[in-house]
Design a protein around this motif. Sequence first.
Motif, mmCIF file in Angstrom:
data_model
loop_
_atom_site.group_PDB
_atom_site.id
_atom_site.type_symbol
_atom_site.label_atom_id
_atom_site.label_comp_id
_atom_site.label_asym_id
_atom_site.label_seq_id
_atom_site.Cartn_x
_atom_site.Cartn_y
_atom_site.Cartn_z
ATOM 1 N N ILE A 27 -24.592 -4.190 25.708
ATOM 2 C CA ILE A 27 -23.258 -4.577 26.186
ATOM 3 C C ILE A 27 -22.757 -3.541 27.184
ATOM 4 C CG2 ILE A 27 -20.838 -4.862 25.495
ATOM 5 C CD1 ILE A 27 -21.971 -6.059 22.823
ATOM 6 N N GLN A 28 -22.924 -2.278 26.855
ATOM 7 C CA GLN A 28 -22.500 -1.218 27.773
ATOM 8 C C GLN A 28 -23.294 -1.270 29.073
ATOM 9 O OE1 GLN A 28 -19.758 0.882 27.430
ATOM 10 N NE2 GLN A 28 -20.249 1.055 29.614
ATOM 11 N N LYS A 29 -24.586 -1.541 28.959
ATOM 12 C CA LYS A 29 -25.434 -1.646 30.154
ATOM 13 C C LYS A 29 -24.925 -2.775 31.056
ATOM 14 C CE LYS A 29 -29.533 -1.080 32.290
ATOM 15 N NZ LYS A 29 -30.571 -0.122 32.190
ATOM 16 N N ALA A 30 -24.588 -3.930 30.451
ATOM 17 C CA ALA A 30 -24.067 -5.056 31.233
ATOM 18 C C ALA A 30 -22.757 -4.669 31.916
ATOM 19 C CB ALA A 30 -23.872 -6.274 30.339
ATOM 20 N N ARG A 31 -21.903 -3.973 31.207
ATOM 21 C CA ARG A 31 -20.634 -3.542 31.801
ATOM 22 C C ARG A 31 -20.877 -2.534 32.922
ATOM 23 N NH1 ARG A 31 -17.654 -3.444 25.927
ATOM 24 N NH2 ARG A 31 -17.063 -5.652 25.960
ATOM 25 N N ASP A 32 -21.877 -1.674 32.747
ATOM 26 C CA ASP A 32 -22.225 -0.715 33.804
ATOM 27 C C ASP A 32 -22.762 -1.429 35.042
ATOM 28 O OD1 ASP A 32 -21.435 1.381 32.173
ATOM 29 O OD2 ASP A 32 -23.480 1.998 31.649
ATOM 30 N N ILE A 33 -23.514 -2.504 34.833
ATOM 31 C CA ILE A 33 -24.018 -3.294 35.962
ATOM 32 C C ILE A 33 -22.830 -3.914 36.713
ATOM 33 C CG2 ILE A 33 -25.297 -5.382 36.600
ATOM 34 C CD1 ILE A 33 -27.194 -4.688 34.181
ATOM 35 N N LEU A 34 -21.907 -4.504 35.965
ATOM 36 C CA LEU A 34 -20.748 -5.150 36.593
ATOM 37 C C LEU A 34 -19.876 -4.148 37.354
ATOM 38 C CD1 LEU A 34 -19.651 -7.719 33.873
ATOM 39 C CD2 LEU A 34 -20.725 -8.205 36.076
ATOM 40 N N SER A 35 -19.752 -2.946 36.834
ATOM 41 C CA SER A 35 -18.903 -1.943 37.481
ATOM 42 C C SER A 35 -19.584 -1.281 38.678
ATOM 43 C CB SER A 35 -18.503 -0.858 36.477
ATOM 44 O OG SER A 35 -19.593 0.001 36.199
ATOM 45 N N GLY A 36 -20.914 -1.482 38.793
ATOM 46 C CA GLY A 36 -21.655 -0.852 39.877
ATOM 47 C C GLY A 36 -22.247 0.493 39.499
ATOM 48 N N LYS A 37 -21.987 0.942 38.278
ATOM 49 C CA LYS A 37 -22.540 2.223 37.811
ATOM 50 C C LYS A 37 -24.060 2.142 37.692
ATOM 51 C CE LYS A 37 -22.148 5.514 33.996
ATOM 52 N NZ LYS A 37 -21.512 5.784 32.696
ATOM 53 N N GLU A 38 -24.577 1.007 37.191
ATOM 54 C CA GLU A 38 -26.033 0.776 37.093
ATOM 55 C C GLU A 38 -26.459 -0.036 38.303
ATOM 56 O OE1 GLU A 38 -29.736 0.784 36.556
ATOM 57 O OE2 GLU A 38 -28.596 1.787 34.980
ATOM 58 N N LYS A 39 -27.404 0.496 39.078
ATOM 59 C CA LYS A 39 -27.835 -0.166 40.305
ATOM 60 C C LYS A 39 -29.314 -0.551 40.311
ATOM 61 C CE LYS A 39 -24.474 2.436 43.088
ATOM 62 N NZ LYS A 39 -23.379 1.606 42.779
ATOM 63 N N ASN A 40 -30.070 -0.148 39.307
ATOM 64 C CA ASN A 40 -31.516 -0.394 39.316
ATOM 65 C C ASN A 40 -31.938 -1.535 38.398
ATOM 66 O OD1 ASN A 40 -32.132 1.692 41.204
ATOM 67 N ND2 ASN A 40 -31.765 3.172 39.580
ATOM 68 N N TRP A 105 -35.727 -13.422 38.810
ATOM 69 C CA TRP A 105 -35.681 -12.268 39.705
ATOM 70 C C TRP A 105 -34.361 -12.130 40.436
ATOM 71 C CZ3 TRP A 105 -40.961 -12.312 42.714
ATOM 72 C CH2 TRP A 105 -42.013 -12.040 41.826
ATOM 73 N N ASP A 106 -33.751 -13.269 40.761
ATOM 74 C CA ASP A 106 -32.514 -13.213 41.550
ATOM 75 C C ASP A 106 -31.261 -13.285 40.669
ATOM 76 O OD1 ASP A 106 -32.773 -15.910 40.872
ATOM 77 O OD2 ASP A 106 -32.201 -16.649 42.857
ATOM 78 N N SER A 107 -31.416 -13.088 39.351
ATOM 79 C CA SER A 107 -30.246 -13.116 38.469
ATOM 80 C C SER A 107 -29.316 -11.956 38.794
ATOM 81 C CB SER A 107 -30.679 -13.069 36.998
ATOM 82 O OG SER A 107 -31.473 -11.926 36.727
ATOM 83 N N GLN A 108 -28.020 -12.283 38.838
ATOM 84 C CA GLN A 108 -26.983 -11.296 39.151
ATOM 85 C C GLN A 108 -25.844 -11.483 38.165
ATOM 86 O OE1 GLN A 108 -25.953 -12.520 43.121
ATOM 87 N NE2 GLN A 108 -27.696 -11.491 44.047
ATOM 88 N N LEU A 109 -25.581 -10.462 37.343
ATOM 89 C CA LEU A 109 -24.428 -10.561 36.448
ATOM 90 C C LEU A 109 -23.190 -10.765 37.296
ATOM 91 C CD1 LEU A 109 -24.716 -7.961 33.546
ATOM 92 C CD2 LEU A 109 -25.067 -10.418 33.482
ATOM 93 N N ALA A 110 -22.342 -11.712 36.873
ATOM 94 C CA ALA A 110 -21.160 -12.047 37.651
ATOM 95 C C ALA A 110 -19.866 -11.580 36.987
ATOM 96 C CB ALA A 110 -21.097 -13.557 37.864
ATOM 97 N N ARG A 111 -19.824 -11.700 35.650
ATOM 98 C CA ARG A 111 -18.570 -11.371 34.965
ATOM 99 C C ARG A 111 -18.789 -11.363 33.461
ATOM 100 N NH1 ARG A 111 -15.763 -16.308 33.400
ATOM 101 N NH2 ARG A 111 -17.113 -18.060 33.872
#
Length: 115
Positions: A27-40, A105-111
């Motif tokens: 859950i934290q990882k997903a939130r980090d992706i949404l916030s831009g903290k996780e970029k890889n 491959w092209d999945s992008q978390l949106a919200r």
Amino acid sequence: MTAYFAFRQPSSPGVEFIIELNDEAKIQKARDILSGKEKNTIHVHGRIIKRRQPYNPKFNFHLDPNTIDFFQMAIEVCDANMVYVEDHLDEAGGAFLPGGHWCPWDSQLAREVTP
């Protein structure tokens, strides 16, 4: 703790797929992706369960929350468009998406979603 997130694929404009996460680190990882903290490791993967869930009503399948994780790169055999998976769900788990493993491959978390 349970949280829900929507992801999109540019190959399916206007369509979202909802996932359920019940692991605090994911859950934290997903939130980090949404916030831009996780970029890889930002793309979603997991194993398909051929059953509709109330939180993801547009599809006759969902991802097993215990198998969901995030990736940077994956093998081609598990890549597919969400609409294509829905249209060929009877074939998933065989030669198409072996073992039911799906890694768009092209999945992008949106919200983050409130069910």
